[in-house]
Design a protein around this motif. Structure first.
Motif, mmCIF file in Angstrom:
data_model
loop_
_atom_site.group_PDB
_atom_site.id
_atom_site.type_symbol
_atom_site.label_atom_id
_atom_site.label_comp_id
_atom_site.label_asym_id
_atom_site.label_seq_id
_atom_site.Cartn_x
_atom_site.Cartn_y
_atom_site.Cartn_z
ATOM 1 N N ASN A 272 0.838 -1.203 0.000
ATOM 2 C CA ASN A 272 0.000 0.000 0.000
ATOM 3 C C ASN A 272 0.878 1.260 0.000
ATOM 4 O OD1 ASN A 272 -2.030 1.863 0.213
ATOM 5 N ND2 ASN A 272 -2.991 0.936 2.006
ATOM 6 N N HIS A 273 1.572 1.458 -1.089
ATOM 7 C CA HIS A 273 2.534 2.557 -1.199
ATOM 8 C C HIS A 273 1.874 3.936 -1.151
ATOM 9 C CE1 HIS A 273 5.607 -0.398 -1.959
ATOM 10 N NE2 HIS A 273 4.825 -0.947 -2.877
ATOM 11 N N ARG A 274 0.672 4.054 -1.699
ATOM 12 C CA ARG A 274 0.002 5.366 -1.702
ATOM 13 C C ARG A 274 -0.314 5.834 -0.288
ATOM 14 N NH1 ARG A 274 -4.370 5.836 -6.434
ATOM 15 N NH2 ARG A 274 -4.187 8.011 -5.822
ATOM 16 N N SER A 275 -0.802 4.922 0.559
ATOM 17 C CA SER A 275 -1.099 5.318 1.940
ATOM 18 C C SER A 275 0.171 5.555 2.741
ATOM 19 C CB SER A 275 -1.980 4.272 2.628
ATOM 20 O OG SER A 275 -3.329 4.468 2.267
ATOM 21 N N MET A 276 1.231 4.812 2.441
ATOM 22 C CA MET A 276 2.499 5.079 3.128
ATOM 23 C C MET A 276 3.027 6.456 2.735
ATOM 24 S SD MET A 276 4.549 1.484 3.449
ATOM 25 C CE MET A 276 3.892 0.502 2.115
ATOM 26 N N ALA A 277 2.789 6.882 1.507
ATOM 27 C CA ALA A 277 3.196 8.227 1.088
ATOM 28 C C ALA A 277 2.405 9.288 1.851
ATOM 29 C CB ALA A 277 3.016 8.390 -0.417
ATOM 30 N N VAL A 278 1.119 9.043 2.086
ATOM 31 C CA VAL A 278 0.320 9.963 2.912
ATOM 32 C C VAL A 278 0.932 10.042 4.305
ATOM 33 C CG1 VAL A 278 -1.919 10.308 4.042
ATOM 34 C CG2 VAL A 278 -1.832 9.652 1.628
ATOM 35 N N SER A 279 1.272 8.898 4.868
ATOM 36 C CA SER A 279 1.871 8.867 6.201
ATOM 37 C C SER A 279 3.152 9.688 6.259
ATOM 38 C CB SER A 279 2.144 7.419 6.617
ATOM 39 O OG SER A 279 2.611 7.370 7.930
ATOM 40 N N ALA A 280 3.984 9.553 5.244
ATOM 41 C CA ALA A 280 5.232 10.323 5.205
ATOM 42 C C ALA A 280 4.937 11.820 5.125
ATOM 43 C CB ALA A 280 6.093 9.872 4.029
ATOM 44 N N ARG A 281 3.915 12.210 4.343
ATOM 45 C CA ARG A 281 3.546 13.630 4.266
ATOM 46 C C ARG A 281 3.059 14.143 5.615
ATOM 47 N NH1 ARG A 281 1.876 12.004 -0.869
ATOM 48 N NH2 ARG A 281 -0.302 11.717 -0.335
#
Length: 167
Positions: free
Chosen positions: A133-142
């Motif tokens: 789930n790379h898209r949600s991990m990117a949200v987490s990083a943001r």
């Protein structure tokens, strides 16, 4: 427990209502729910929806629906999960089909995270992710989350991101 209403520049985060369930159940029955353990049938989706609401009475936090101020359309949900299925308090989000890529998840999760840190005085929150789930991990990083490979896992193989108060 009074469920709060939170506002951001573009969004209103509000208590779930019965008329939110059909869109929620549709998402949970779809292949898009794979990262949450789905797809789920109608009965299981109802149990998950009720869990999100019950958390407010049991823990003083839970799920809020994400409405776009300009249109009034509900585009998804953000929540803080806990209970016997979660080793730590989890910040989670979901968006309905067609509403990704507008920053809604980041904006909603940031507002609920900040509310949790200031109102509940939580020392930390986590998000659990399927490793694909790379898209949600990117949200987490943001959101300022950092990967925590030492955190207890909700499910074997999870990737965990941790948030801490910034103030």
């Amino acid at each position: 427990m009074i469920i709060p209403t939170l506002e951001t520049p573009r969004l209103i985060l509000r208590a779930p209502r019965m008329d939110d369930f059909p869109a929620y159940a549709t998402l949970m029955a779809s292949p898009r729910s794979i990262y949450m353990g789905g797809p789920f049938d109608h009965r299981v989706a109802w149990g998950l929806f009720c869990h999100d609401v019950a958390l407010w009475s049991l823990y003083g936090h839970g799920a809020l629906m994400i409405d776009v101020k300009e249109t009034g359309i509900c585009v998804g949900q953000v929540g803080i999960n806990h209970g016997p299925l979660f080793p730590e308090k989890e910040l989670g989000w979901l968006l309905y089909d067609g509403f990704e890529g507008h920053g809604y998840a980041t904006e909603a999760a940031e507002a609920l995270r900040d509310w949790a840190f200031s109102t509940l005085n939580l020392p930390t929150l986590v998000s659990y992710f399927d490793p694909d789930n790379h898209r949600s991990m990117a949200v987490s990083a943001r959101l300022g989350g950092t990967r925590d490979d030492n955190a207890p896992l909700q499910d074997e193989g999870d990737v965990v991101y941790r948030y801490r108060p910034t103030k």
